[in-house]
Write an enzyme that holds these catalytic residues in place. Structure first.
Site, PDB file in Angstrom:
ATOM      1  N   HIS A 191       0.417  14.173 -29.669  1.00 29.31           N
ATOM      2  CA  HIS A 191      -0.086  12.808 -29.447  1.00 29.31           C
ATOM      3  C   HIS A 191      -0.824  12.299 -30.674  1.00 29.31           C
ATOM      4  CE1 HIS A 191       0.010  13.200 -24.794  1.00 29.31           C
ATOM      5  NE2 HIS A 191       1.081  12.587 -25.244  1.00 29.31           N
ATOM      6  N   GLU A 208      -4.023  18.107 -11.205  1.00 28.00           N
ATOM      7  CA  GLU A 208      -4.463  18.373 -12.573  1.00 28.00           C
ATOM      8  C   GLU A 208      -5.874  18.880 -12.705  1.00 28.00           C
ATOM      9  OE1 GLU A 208      -3.388  14.702 -14.804  1.00 28.00           O
ATOM     10  OE2 GLU A 208      -2.285  16.169 -15.982  1.00 28.00           O
ATOM     11  N   ARG A 237      -2.146  22.824 -14.575  1.00 27.69           N
ATOM     12  CA  ARG A 237      -1.232  21.755 -14.986  1.00 27.69           C
ATOM     13  C   ARG A 237      -1.502  21.360 -16.436  1.00 27.69           C
ATOM     14  NH1 ARG A 237       0.899  16.897 -10.997  1.00 27.69           N
ATOM     15  NH2 ARG A 237       2.257  15.883 -12.493  1.00 27.69           N
ATOM     16  N   LYS A 245       8.595  23.393 -14.224  1.00 29.96           N
ATOM     17  CA  LYS A 245       7.663  22.274 -14.036  1.00 29.96           C
ATOM     18  C   LYS A 245       7.195  22.221 -12.580  1.00 29.96           C
ATOM     19  CE  LYS A 245       5.821  17.965 -14.555  1.00 29.96           C
ATOM     20  NZ  LYS A 245       5.901  16.676 -15.168  1.00 29.96           N
ATOM     21  N   HIS A 291       8.495  10.848 -29.624  1.00 29.31           N
ATOM     22  CA  HIS A 291       7.677  11.762 -28.821  1.00 29.31           C
ATOM     23  C   HIS A 291       8.169  13.214 -28.935  1.00 29.31           C
ATOM     24  CE1 HIS A 291       4.985  13.118 -25.707  1.00 29.31           C
ATOM     25  NE2 HIS A 291       6.009  13.648 -25.055  1.00 29.31           N
ATOM     26  N   ASN A 328       0.429  20.376 -21.251  1.00 26.09           N
ATOM     27  CA  ASN A 328       0.029  19.672 -22.474  1.00 26.09           C
ATOM     28  C   ASN A 328       0.274  20.504 -23.726  1.00 26.09           C
ATOM     29  OD1 ASN A 328      -0.985  17.104 -21.647  1.00 26.09           O
ATOM     30  ND2 ASN A 328      -2.650  18.204 -20.638  1.00 26.09           N
ATOM     31  N   HIS A 363       1.052  18.969 -27.043  1.00 22.86           N
ATOM     32  CA  HIS A 363       0.794  17.538 -26.887  1.00 22.86           C
ATOM     33  C   HIS A 363      -0.537  17.072 -27.464  1.00 22.86           C
ATOM     34  CE1 HIS A 363       4.378  17.590 -24.450  1.00 22.86           C
ATOM     35  NE2 HIS A 363       4.283  16.296 -24.199  1.00 22.86           N
ATOM     36  N   GLU A 386      10.816  19.228 -24.772  1.00 21.23           N
ATOM     37  CA  GLU A 386      10.038  19.550 -23.564  1.00 21.23           C
ATOM     38  C   GLU A 386      10.587  20.819 -22.902  1.00 21.23           C
ATOM     39  OE1 GLU A 386       7.298  17.917 -22.932  1.00 21.23           O
ATOM     40  OE2 GLU A 386       7.552  15.909 -23.802  1.00 21.23           O
ATOM     41  N   LYS A 442       3.511  11.765 -10.755  1.00 20.64           N
ATOM     42  CA  LYS A 442       2.682  10.859 -11.560  1.00 20.64           C
ATOM     43  C   LYS A 442       3.446   9.560 -11.800  1.00 20.64           C
ATOM     44  CE  LYS A 442       0.422  13.952 -14.754  1.00 20.64           C
ATOM     45  NZ  LYS A 442       0.016  13.977 -16.168  1.00 20.64           N
ATOM     46  N   ARG A 477       0.820  -1.239   0.000  1.00 18.65           N
ATOM     47  CA  ARG A 477       0.000   0.000   0.000  1.00 18.65           C
ATOM     48  C   ARG A 477       0.839   1.267   0.000  1.00 18.65           C
ATOM     49  NH1 ARG A 477      -3.176  -2.999   3.508  1.00 18.65           N
ATOM     50  NH2 ARG A 477      -4.923  -3.934   2.400  1.00 18.65           N
TER      51      ARG A 477
HETATM   52  N1  LIG Z   1       5.476  10.973 -14.778  1.00 17.65           N
HETATM   53  C1  LIG Z   1       5.462  12.029 -15.564  1.00 17.65           C
HETATM   54  O1  LIG Z   1       5.032  13.110 -15.169  1.00 17.65           O
HETATM   55  C2  LIG Z   1       6.003  11.916 -16.961  1.00 17.65           C
HETATM   56  C3  LIG Z   1       6.230  13.056 -17.718  1.00 17.65           C
HETATM   57  C4  LIG Z   1       6.775  12.925 -18.993  1.00 17.65           C
HETATM   58  C5  LIG Z   1       7.049  11.666 -19.483  1.00 17.65           C
HETATM   59  N2  LIG Z   1       6.815  10.565 -18.729  1.00 17.65           N
HETATM   60  C6  LIG Z   1       7.108   9.211 -19.234  1.00 17.65           C
HETATM   61  O2  LIG Z   1       8.505   9.097 -19.432  1.00 17.65           O
HETATM   62  C7  LIG Z   1       8.732   8.071 -20.394  1.00 17.65           C
HETATM   63  C8  LIG Z   1       9.835   8.498 -21.319  1.00 17.65           C
HETATM   64  O3  LIG Z   1      10.995   8.737 -20.559  1.00 17.65           O
HETATM   65  P1  LIG Z   1      12.443   8.740 -21.247  1.00 17.65           P
HETATM   66  O4  LIG Z   1      12.384   9.493 -22.500  1.00 17.65           O
HETATM   67  O5  LIG Z   1      13.395   9.125 -20.181  1.00 17.65           O
HETATM   68  O6  LIG Z   1      12.599   7.211 -21.690  1.00 17.65           O
HETATM   69  P2  LIG Z   1      13.395   5.961 -21.064  1.00 17.65           P
HETATM   70  O7  LIG Z   1      13.298   5.891 -19.610  1.00 17.65           O
HETATM   71  O8  LIG Z   1      12.957   4.772 -21.847  1.00 17.65           O
HETATM   72  O9  LIG Z   1      14.893   6.275 -21.474  1.00 17.65           O
HETATM   73  C9  LIG Z   1      15.231   6.354 -22.832  1.00 17.65           C
HETATM   74  C10 LIG Z   1      16.393   5.416 -23.188  1.00 17.65           C
HETATM   75  O10 LIG Z   1      17.605   5.969 -22.695  1.00 17.65           O
HETATM   76  C11 LIG Z   1      18.326   5.005 -21.917  1.00 17.65           C
HETATM   77  N3  LIG Z   1      19.050   5.766 -20.912  1.00 17.65           N
HETATM   78  C12 LIG Z   1      18.540   6.378 -19.810  1.00 17.65           C
HETATM   79  N4  LIG Z   1      19.495   7.085 -19.189  1.00 17.65           N
HETATM   80  C13 LIG Z   1      20.639   6.899 -19.876  1.00 17.65           C
HETATM   81  C14 LIG Z   1      21.961   7.395 -19.728  1.00 17.65           C
HETATM   82  N5  LIG Z   1      22.283   8.258 -18.768  1.00 17.65           N
HETATM   83  N6  LIG Z   1      22.873   6.990 -20.633  1.00 17.65           N
HETATM   84  C15 LIG Z   1      22.548   6.143 -21.634  1.00 17.65           C
HETATM   85  N7  LIG Z   1      21.309   5.667 -21.843  1.00 17.65           N
HETATM   86  C16 LIG Z   1      20.370   6.047 -20.963  1.00 17.65           C
HETATM   87  C17 LIG Z   1      17.262   4.077 -21.397  1.00 17.65           C
HETATM   88  O11 LIG Z   1      17.817   2.817 -21.110  1.00 17.65           O
HETATM   89  C18 LIG Z   1      16.300   4.023 -22.568  1.00 17.65           C
HETATM   90  O12 LIG Z   1      16.742   3.087 -23.504  1.00 17.65           O
HETATM   91  C19 LIG Z   1       7.420   7.810 -21.082  1.00 17.65           C
HETATM   92  O13 LIG Z   1       6.914   6.568 -20.674  1.00 17.65           O
HETATM   93  C20 LIG Z   1       6.514   8.927 -20.581  1.00 17.65           C
HETATM   94  O14 LIG Z   1       5.166   8.526 -20.481  1.00 17.65           O
HETATM   95  C21 LIG Z   1       6.290  10.671 -17.488  1.00 17.65           C
HETATM   96 ZN   LIG Z   2       5.836  15.040 -23.507  1.00 21.21          ZN
END
Ligand SMILES: NC(=O)c1ccc[n+]([C@@H]2O[C@H](COP(=O)([O-])OP(=O)(O)OC[C@H]3O[C@@H](n4cnc5c(N)ncnc54)[C@H](O)[C@@H]3O)[C@@H](O)[C@H]2O)c1
Ligand SMILES: [Zn+2]
Length: 359
Positions: free
Chosen positions: A245, A230, A234, A220, A257, A238, A241, A178, A136, A114
Site C-alpha cells: 500500500h 478482523e 485475519r 481465504k 495493486h 495483509n 500489503h 494474491e 467485506k 436496511r
Molecule cells: N471485499 C474484499 O474482501 C476485497 C478483497 C480484495 C480486494 N477487494 C477490492 O477489489 C477491487 C479490485 O477488484 P478487481 O481486481 O477484480 O477489479 P475490477 O472489478 O475493477 O475488475 C478489473 C477489470 O477487469 C474487468 N473484468 C472483470 N471480469 C472480466 C472478465 N471475465 N473478462 C474481461 N474483463 C473483466 C472489469 O470490467 C475491470 O475493468 C478493489 O476495489 C479492492 O479494494 C475487496
Molecule cells: Zn490485495
C-alpha cells in the site's frame, strides 16, 4: 445439482462457495436455491456485461468499469435506480463482476432497505480467490480506499473459472500475486505447486486455473471463518500489503495493486529475516515464484521512497506511531498469534534500508 466446494461459517449462518468450470450454466438454478422467491436484480460493470453471459432473467443495473466507480455517488445512483424500479424487501441482488462490483453491489445490498441478500458471481481471478469471500463491502472516498462500508455476508458465491478467458493479462497477474500471498500464509505445498504450475497458469490452462481458485479460496475462507470481524489472524491477509500500500501511495497509484503486493511480499520477508523472525531463504523463495509469474520484486526507479515511507507511517495497523507488519515465519506459516498479537513492530529505518537495496 452442483455441490459447493466449501461453506464459510459466519455469525449469521453459512455461505456456500461454488467453484467449478461451467458453473455459470447452473447460475439460474443456484439463484433459485439461494435467493428463493426473491425478485432479482443483476449488478455489473459495463465491460463485464459485454463479455460475461449472465443466464439470469432479471433487470440489469450497470455502472462504468473501474475502481473510479467504487464511490458513494455510484452507490447512490444504483440505490435510486432500484427504488425507482420498485424493488422492495423481497429483492435479491446478484453481483456479476470483479472486486469492484462485489464491493459496490455488496454495499448496496448491505444498506438497501436496511439489507437485502446478495449472491456474488466473481469474474476476475482476484475476486474469485479473495474479494468475494469474507463479507467485506464498501466504497472509496477522496481520502482513501474502502473508507466507508459494512460487513454483509453473501448468501452464496458462484465462481466459474471459464469466465477468466476474457480477462486482460494484467488483471490475471493481480490475482496471481494474491494467490502467492495465500500460499505463503498457509500452505507450503500449494506454494510449490504454484511455482511448478506457473507456465500452465500463465497460459490460462482452465483446469490449472480451477485448481488454483479452489485451493486459494479455501485458504481465504479458513482465515475469515476463524476471525470474521478482523480482531486477530485475519490480519495475516495483509501480508505484503503494508509495504505494498505504501508503494501504491508513493507511486501516486501508478503502480498496480498486484505489482505493489508482489514487491511488498519480498520486502516484508526480507525485513522479517533481518529481524530474525523469518527463516533465511523465505524472501528468495518468494522472489523466485513471483518472477515465474512475471511479477516485479524490485521497486521501479521512478517511485519515490520518501513518499512511500511517509505513507507507511500512516498505516492503519500502526500503534503509538510505530509501523506494524504481519511477518512470515517461513513459506506456509505466518509468525504471531501469541503475546504481542498478530503483527510485529518494525523500525521504518529497517524497511527504508531494504527498500533502498531493492530500488
Ligand atoms: N471485499 C474484499 O474482501 C476485497 C478483497 C480484495 C480486494 N477487494 C477490492 O477489489 C477491487 C479490485 O477488484 P478487481 O481486481 O477484480 O477489479 P475490477 O472489478 O475493477 O475488475 C478489473 C477489470 O477487469 C474487468 N473484468 C472483470 N471480469 C472480466 C472478465 N471475465 N473478462 C474481461 N474483463 C473483466 C472489469 O470490467 C475491470 O475493468 C478493489 O476495489 C479492492 O479494494 C475487496
Ligand atoms: Zn490485495
Amino acid at each position: 445439482m452442483l455441490a459447493p466446494l466449501l461453506s464459510v461459517r459466519h455469525a449469521r449462518g453459512t455461505c456456500p462457495v461454488y467453484v467449478a468450470r461451467g458453473a455459470l450454466r447452473s447460475l439460474a438454478t443456484l439463484a433459485a436455491v439461494h435467493l428463493p422467491g426473491r425478485r432479482l436484480a443483476v449488478i455489473s460493470d459495463d465491460r463485464v456485461a459485454a463479455v460475461v453471459p449472465c443466464p439470469i432473467e432479471a433487470p440489469r443495473f450497470l455502472f462504468p468499469a473501474g475502481e473510479g466507480s467504487k464511490t458513494r455517488e455510484q452507490w447512490a445512483r444504483l440505490t435510486d435506480q432500484l427504488i425507482v424500479a420498485g424493488f422492495g424487501r423481497d429483492s435479491g441482488l446478484v453481483a456479476v463482476g470483479g472486486g469492484v462490483t462485489g464491493d459496490l453491489a455488496g454495499f448496496v445490498a448491505a444498506t438497501y432497505l436496511r439489507g437485502v441478500p446478495l449472491l456474488i458471481v466473481p469474474t476476475t481471478l482476484l475476486a474469485m480467490l479473495d474479494a468475494s469471500i469474507g463479507g467485506k463491502t464498501g466504497v472509496d472516498t477522496a481520502s482513501g480506499k474502502n473508507l466507508v462500508g459494512a460487513f454483509h455476508q453473501p448468501v452464496a458465491v458462484v465462481s466459474d473459472p471459464d469466465t477468466l478467458t476474457t480477462l486482460p493479462d494484467e488483471e490475471l497477474g493481480t490475482g496471481f500475486a494474491e494467490a502467492v500471498k495465500h500460499a505463503l500464509i498457509a500452505d507450503a505445498d500449494h506454494f510449490a505447486w504454484l511455482e511448478a504450475s506457473a507456465n500452465r497458469l500463465l497460459g490460462r490452462d482452465p483446469d490449472a486455473l480451477e485448481a488454483l481458485v479452489r485451493r486459494s479460496a479455501a485458504i481465504k475462507a479458513a482465515i475469515v471463518e476463524a476471525d470474521e470481524h478482523e480482531a486477530g489472524r485475519r490480519a495475516w491477509l495483509n501480508a505484503g500489503h503494508t509495504v505494498g500500500h505504501a508503494l501504491e501511495t508513493g507511486s501516486a497509484y501508478q503502480l498496480r495493486h498486484g505489482d505493489a503486493v508482489a514487491i511488498g511480499l519480498v520486502v516484508e520477508a526480507r525485513a522479517a529475516e533481518a529481524e530474525g523472525i523469518a527463516e533465511p531463504g523465505t524472501a528468495t523463495a518468494l522472489e523466485r515464484v513471483l518472477q515465474r509469474f512475471c511479477l516485479p520484486t524490485r521497486v521501479p526507479p521512478q517511485i519515490s521512497l520518501e513518499a512511500s515511507v511517509d505513507a507507511m507511517q500512516l498505516d492503519k495497523k500502526n500503534r503509538n506511531g510505530v509501523v506494524h507488519c504481519v511477518f512470515p515465519a517461513r513459506v506456509g506459516t505466518m509468525s504471531g498469534g501469541t503475546g504481542e498479537g498478530w503483527t510485529h513492530p518494525i523500525s521504518v529505518h529497517v524497511i527504508r534500508r531494504i527498500l533502498d537495496q531493492a530500488h
